[in-house]
Design an enzyme around this catalytic site. Structure first.
Site, PDB file in Angstrom:
ATOM      1  N   ARG A  42     -12.959  -7.128  -6.416  1.00 56.87           N
ATOM      2  CA  ARG A  42     -11.702  -8.106  -5.835  1.00 56.87           C
ATOM      3  C   ARG A  42     -11.483  -9.296  -6.719  1.00 56.87           C
ATOM      4  O   ARG A  42     -11.398 -10.050  -7.390  1.00 56.87           O
ATOM      5  CB  ARG A  42     -11.383  -7.858  -4.246  1.00 56.87           C
ATOM      6  CG  ARG A  42     -12.020  -8.553  -3.258  1.00 56.87           C
ATOM      7  CD  ARG A  42     -11.810  -8.590  -1.971  1.00 56.87           C
ATOM      8  NE  ARG A  42     -12.866  -8.506  -1.225  1.00 56.87           N
ATOM      9  CZ  ARG A  42     -13.408  -9.146  -0.157  1.00 56.87           C
ATOM     10  NH1 ARG A  42     -12.080 -10.438   0.608  1.00 56.87           N
ATOM     11  NH2 ARG A  42     -14.243  -9.494   0.733  1.00 56.87           N
ATOM     12  N   GLU A  63       5.645 -11.107   0.085  1.00 61.27           N
ATOM     13  CA  GLU A  63       5.962 -10.528  -0.995  1.00 61.27           C
ATOM     14  C   GLU A  63       6.919 -10.375  -2.308  1.00 61.27           C
ATOM     15  O   GLU A  63       6.946 -10.131  -3.088  1.00 61.27           O
ATOM     16  CB  GLU A  63       5.216  -9.318  -0.724  1.00 61.27           C
ATOM     17  CG  GLU A  63       3.936  -9.553   0.162  1.00 61.27           C
ATOM     18  CD  GLU A  63       3.883  -9.380   1.218  1.00 61.27           C
ATOM     19  OE1 GLU A  63       2.261 -10.700   1.764  1.00 61.27           O
ATOM     20  OE2 GLU A  63       4.946  -9.691   2.009  1.00 61.27           O
ATOM     21  N   PHE A  73       1.469  -4.384   0.340  1.00 61.49           N
ATOM     22  CA  PHE A  73       2.133  -4.981  -0.324  1.00 61.49           C
ATOM     23  C   PHE A  73       3.103  -5.675  -0.850  1.00 61.49           C
ATOM     24  O   PHE A  73       4.593  -5.453  -1.678  1.00 61.49           O
ATOM     25  CB  PHE A  73       2.021  -6.486   0.309  1.00 61.49           C
ATOM     26  CG  PHE A  73       1.392  -7.082   1.841  1.00 61.49           C
ATOM     27  CD1 PHE A  73       1.422  -5.739   3.055  1.00 61.49           C
ATOM     28  CD2 PHE A  73       0.025  -7.425   2.396  1.00 61.49           C
ATOM     29  CE1 PHE A  73       0.679  -5.613   4.204  1.00 61.49           C
ATOM     30  CE2 PHE A  73      -0.828  -7.765   3.238  1.00 61.49           C
ATOM     31  CZ  PHE A  73      -0.170  -6.902   4.277  1.00 61.49           C
ATOM     32  N   HIS A  75      -7.950  -4.798  -2.259  1.00 61.34           N
ATOM     33  CA  HIS A  75      -7.882  -4.069  -0.714  1.00 61.34           C
ATOM     34  C   HIS A  75      -7.031  -2.597  -0.764  1.00 61.34           C
ATOM     35  O   HIS A  75      -6.074  -2.281   0.692  1.00 61.34           O
ATOM     36  CB  HIS A  75      -7.408  -4.809   0.486  1.00 61.34           C
ATOM     37  CG  HIS A  75      -8.029  -5.900   0.855  1.00 61.34           C
ATOM     38  ND1 HIS A  75      -8.142  -7.355  -0.295  1.00 61.34           N
ATOM     39  CD2 HIS A  75      -9.004  -6.117   1.380  1.00 61.34           C
ATOM     40  CE1 HIS A  75      -8.731  -8.443  -0.031  1.00 61.34           C
ATOM     41  NE2 HIS A  75      -9.325  -7.793   1.602  1.00 61.34           N
ATOM     42  N   ASP A 118      -9.572  -2.655   8.802  1.00 63.95           N
ATOM     43  CA  ASP A 118      -7.635  -2.911   9.360  1.00 63.95           C
ATOM     44  C   ASP A 118      -6.891  -2.114   9.125  1.00 63.95           C
ATOM     45  O   ASP A 118      -6.254  -2.168  10.128  1.00 63.95           O
ATOM     46  CB  ASP A 118      -7.316  -4.033   7.837  1.00 63.95           C
ATOM     47  CG  ASP A 118      -8.146  -5.322   7.641  1.00 63.95           C
ATOM     48  OD1 ASP A 118      -8.495  -5.898   8.220  1.00 63.95           O
ATOM     49  OD2 ASP A 118      -7.709  -5.963   7.259  1.00 63.95           O
ATOM     50  N   ARG A 130     -12.125  -3.623  -1.279  1.00 58.17           N
ATOM     51  CA  ARG A 130     -12.671  -4.665  -0.934  1.00 58.17           C
ATOM     52  C   ARG A 130     -13.962  -4.844  -0.674  1.00 58.17           C
ATOM     53  O   ARG A 130     -14.474  -5.916  -0.646  1.00 58.17           O
ATOM     54  CB  ARG A 130     -11.977  -4.783   0.452  1.00 58.17           C
ATOM     55  CG  ARG A 130     -12.428  -5.453   1.514  1.00 58.17           C
ATOM     56  CD  ARG A 130     -12.235  -4.745   3.011  1.00 58.17           C
ATOM     57  NE  ARG A 130     -12.641  -6.231   3.416  1.00 58.17           N
ATOM     58  CZ  ARG A 130     -11.860  -6.101   5.166  1.00 58.17           C
ATOM     59  NH1 ARG A 130     -11.066  -4.829   5.461  1.00 58.17           N
ATOM     60  NH2 ARG A 130     -12.551  -7.048   5.913  1.00 58.17           N
TER      61      ARG A 130
END
Length: 315
Positions: free
Chosen positions: A10, A58, A83, A109, A117, A167
């Site tokens: 990322r 999104e 998303f 991610h 998460d 990530r």
């Protein structure tokens, strides 16, 4: 022995966007209130007039990107994979895929390495979803070098591209003078005659580590890095399958519909051989440290080694 350099793809995405922005005035970047996490904030700082924050919306993000693409600009629509592929699937399908617009989707991610998460944010279904959209190119780079090359290649081609980034910081394995990135072409990283390991994303490094361990047991594994899952390098995979007689796929994604599914579809038609799919086995993820989760789901070097060894021994 020097420490292996590790960089999250990322972060590579953010840096690559800045370089593209310097070279091309038609590059614009959109985000969904996640610029710090997706690393598009570096582009925002360098080119504030070409950065658009669409907020936590999104689906609208994808619609805006589609509209911008019709003006001749090249938008990179950025948000978490959950998303981008999940929440905004309809807009990606109907507003970007159907008219075949020149939108690049930067999905960060992805996979279980999102870590703490948890399951709601650990998207292990995105490749499967994107594969079903006609004309969608899907790229899942293995490291920093490949991620930057992928962003550049995505810009240079016409049509929608889904770029999958992670990530977690991962080892840089492609920093060699002869490295060449080409959309739709896999890379053979190691030769072997007993089994072919086909991997993508962070699992490419795991596959290389597993091959080293297998060699100590007298099992010579060919390792192929498939950074482009669609279009798939069918010729390379079919040839390898015929040479070794066994194929193992490794991915940080569900074993349903991702790299493993794509490889099985090709081999089922063109070179039927025994195949073992290593990935997330039709379960949701869970909250925990990324490295520990990768180990728990058998996606680290040792986990891949154990699975491949058992497969080769007929267990």
């Amino acid at each position: 022995m020097s420490e292996i350099k590790k960089i999250a793809t990322r972060a590579s995405y953010g840096e690559a966007l800045v370089e593209l922005g310097k070279e091309h005035d038609d590059v614009v970047v959109l985000d969904a209130d996640l610029a710090a996490a997706t690393k598009t904030g570096t582009f925002k700082k360098a080119f504030p007039d070409r950065f658009f924050d669409c907020g936590i919306a999104e689906s609208n993000l994808m619609g805006v990107a589609a509209g911008i693409a019709t003006t001749g600009m090249v938008p990179f629509a950025s948000t978490f994979a959950m998303f981008a592929a999940g929440r905004a699937f309809e807009q990606v399908r109907n507003s970007i895929g159907y008219p075949h617009l020149n939108v690049k989707i930067g999905a960060t991610h992805a996979g279980i390495s999102v870590g703490e998460d948890g399951a709601t944010h650990q998207c292990n279904e995105d490749i499967a979803l994107m594969r079903t959209i006609p004309g969608m190119t899907i790229i899942c780079p293995a490291d920093d070098v490949e991620a930057k090359a992928a962003v550049k290649a995505a810009y240079e081609m016409d049509g929608p591209v889904y770029l999958r980034f992670g990530r977690l910081a991962v080892p840089v394995i492609n920093d060699t003078p002869d490295y060449k990135f080409e959309i739709g072409k896999g890379v053979t990283l190691r030769e072997g005659k007993d089994v072919t390991i086909v991997a993508t994303g962070l699992c490419v490094n795991s596959a290389l580590e597993a091959a080293e361990l297998l060699a100590k047991d007298g099992i010579e594994a060919k390792v192929i890095n498939i950074h482009t899952i669609k279009p798939l390098d069918e010729e390379l995979i079919v040839t390898a399958a015929k040479e070794t007689g066994k194929v193992v796929t490794v991915e940080e994604h569900s074993v349903i519909g991702g790299l493993g599914g794509a490889v099985c579809e090709v081999l089922g038609e063109k070179a039927p051989v025994p195949v073992k799919r290593i990935g997330v086995n039709d379960v949701f993820g869970e909250s925990g440290p990324a490295v520990k989760l990768i180990e728990k789901y058998g996606l680290d070097g040792n986990g891949v080694y154990n699975s491949v060894k058992a497969f080769c021994e007929g267990n």
